[in-house]
Write an enzyme that holds these catalytic residues in place. Structure first.
Site, PDB file in Angstrom:
ATOM      1  N   CYS A 101       0.825  -1.201   0.000  1.00  0.00           N
ATOM      2  CA  CYS A 101       0.000   0.000   0.000  1.00  0.00           C
ATOM      3  C   CYS A 101       0.873   1.271   0.000  1.00  0.00           C
ATOM      4  CB  CYS A 101      -0.984  -0.032   1.173  1.00  0.00           C
ATOM      5  SG  CYS A 101      -2.346   1.143   1.000  1.00  0.00           S
ATOM      6  N   ILE A 156      -7.210  -0.900   1.116  1.00  0.00           N
ATOM      7  CA  ILE A 156      -7.614   0.186   2.003  1.00  0.00           C
ATOM      8  C   ILE A 156      -6.985   1.487   1.485  1.00  0.00           C
ATOM      9  CG2 ILE A 156      -7.599   1.092   4.357  1.00  0.00           C
ATOM     10  CD1 ILE A 156      -7.268  -1.789   5.357  1.00  0.00           C
ATOM     11  N   ARG A 157      -7.834   2.378   0.962  1.00  0.00           N
ATOM     12  CA  ARG A 157      -7.331   3.630   0.371  1.00  0.00           C
ATOM     13  C   ARG A 157      -6.126   3.327  -0.519  1.00  0.00           C
ATOM     14  NH1 ARG A 157      -6.106   7.937   4.789  1.00  0.00           N
ATOM     15  NH2 ARG A 157      -5.790   9.177   2.918  1.00  0.00           N
ATOM     16  N   HIS A 192      -3.095  -5.368   1.093  1.00  0.00           N
ATOM     17  CA  HIS A 192      -2.539  -5.658   2.418  1.00  0.00           C
ATOM     18  C   HIS A 192      -2.522  -7.157   2.705  1.00  0.00           C
ATOM     19  CE1 HIS A 192      -2.384  -1.522   4.115  1.00  0.00           C
ATOM     20  NE2 HIS A 192      -3.371  -1.300   3.250  1.00  0.00           N
ATOM     21  N   GLU A 194      -0.729  -8.653   4.712  1.00  0.00           N
ATOM     22  CA  GLU A 194      -0.471  -8.837   6.135  1.00  0.00           C
ATOM     23  C   GLU A 194      -1.762  -8.869   6.961  1.00  0.00           C
ATOM     24  OE1 GLU A 194      -0.515  -4.381   5.504  1.00  0.00           O
ATOM     25  OE2 GLU A 194       0.164  -6.156   4.402  1.00  0.00           O
TER      26      GLU A 194
END
Length: 211
Positions: A101, A156-157, A192, A194
């Site tokens: 990201c 996410i964004r 992501h 993770e």
């Protein structure tokens, strides 16, 4: 699992060599990256002899095999890299970088936000916030080059790469652009890995490094 900032101990005969992983701990989802690499190393049978450390100082980088640059706020992480005099150690780092990201934004050569001082380690043009605000975050099943079945990814964004240069292997793309690349020893991902429980991308990255 051990958290240390030194080289792994000398491997005894018959022992499997471990991996020295550092997570850049300036801002972002640091603990999630620790957990993500622990899951992958466990699945590979390497966790016992490996070390995962939190990296807050420039001098801690050189001893590593892997440096993770986490998701977070790319403008903030960029500023803190320079404030903590980490730019040159990262640029000269001989291990593999696993960037997600905001990390993907930082690894690029060209980003659509002048506040981000990119590292320029991967020839990418990146749209920093391609999907808008956090409420527009989403999940998707991706085809990833090197994996034999779809990977459930959390965005996410998220950024996307709109262009890639020579030497950049595209691992995954969606309609909006490129969301995963491999270049040299490095991975850069718009999502992501993770945050999930699927260790396959971490394992793919570590295997590409020869572990």
């Amino acid at each position: 699992m051990n958290f240390r900032k030194t080289h792994s101990p000398i491997t005894k005969p018959g022992e499997t060599a471990g991996v020295r992983v550092g997570v850049l701990a300036l801002q972002g989802d640091v603990s999630e990256h620790v957990d993500g690499f622990a899951r992958a190393l466990q699945a590979m049978g390497l966790l016992e002899n490996s070390h995962i450390s939190l990296v807050r100082h420039a001098e801690e980088i050189d001893d590593l095999d892997v440096l993770a640059i986490p998701g977070g706020e790319s403008t903030t992480i960029s500023r803190l890299i320079d404030k903590n005099r980490m730019r040159e150690p990262i640029l000269s780092f001989e291990g593999g970088i696993f960037a997600t990201c905001a990390g993907m934004v930082l690894m690029a050569t060209d980003v659509d936000d002048p506040r981000v001082n990119c590292l320029g380690l991967i020839d990418l043009t990146v749209d920093r916030n391609a999907f808008g605000r956090q409420r527009e975050s989403f999940e998707a099943d991706l085809e990833i080059k090197g994996l034999d079945s779809p990977y459930h990814a959390v965005f996410i964004r998220a950024p996307v790469a709109t262009e890639s240069g020579a030497g950049v292997e595209i691992l995954s793309r969606i309609d909006q652009g490129i969301v995963g690349v491999h270049c040299g020893k490095h991975f850069a991902l718009a999502f992501h890995p993770e945050l999930g429980n699927d260790p396959r991308i971490h394992i793919l990255f570590l295997e590409r490094l020869g572990f």
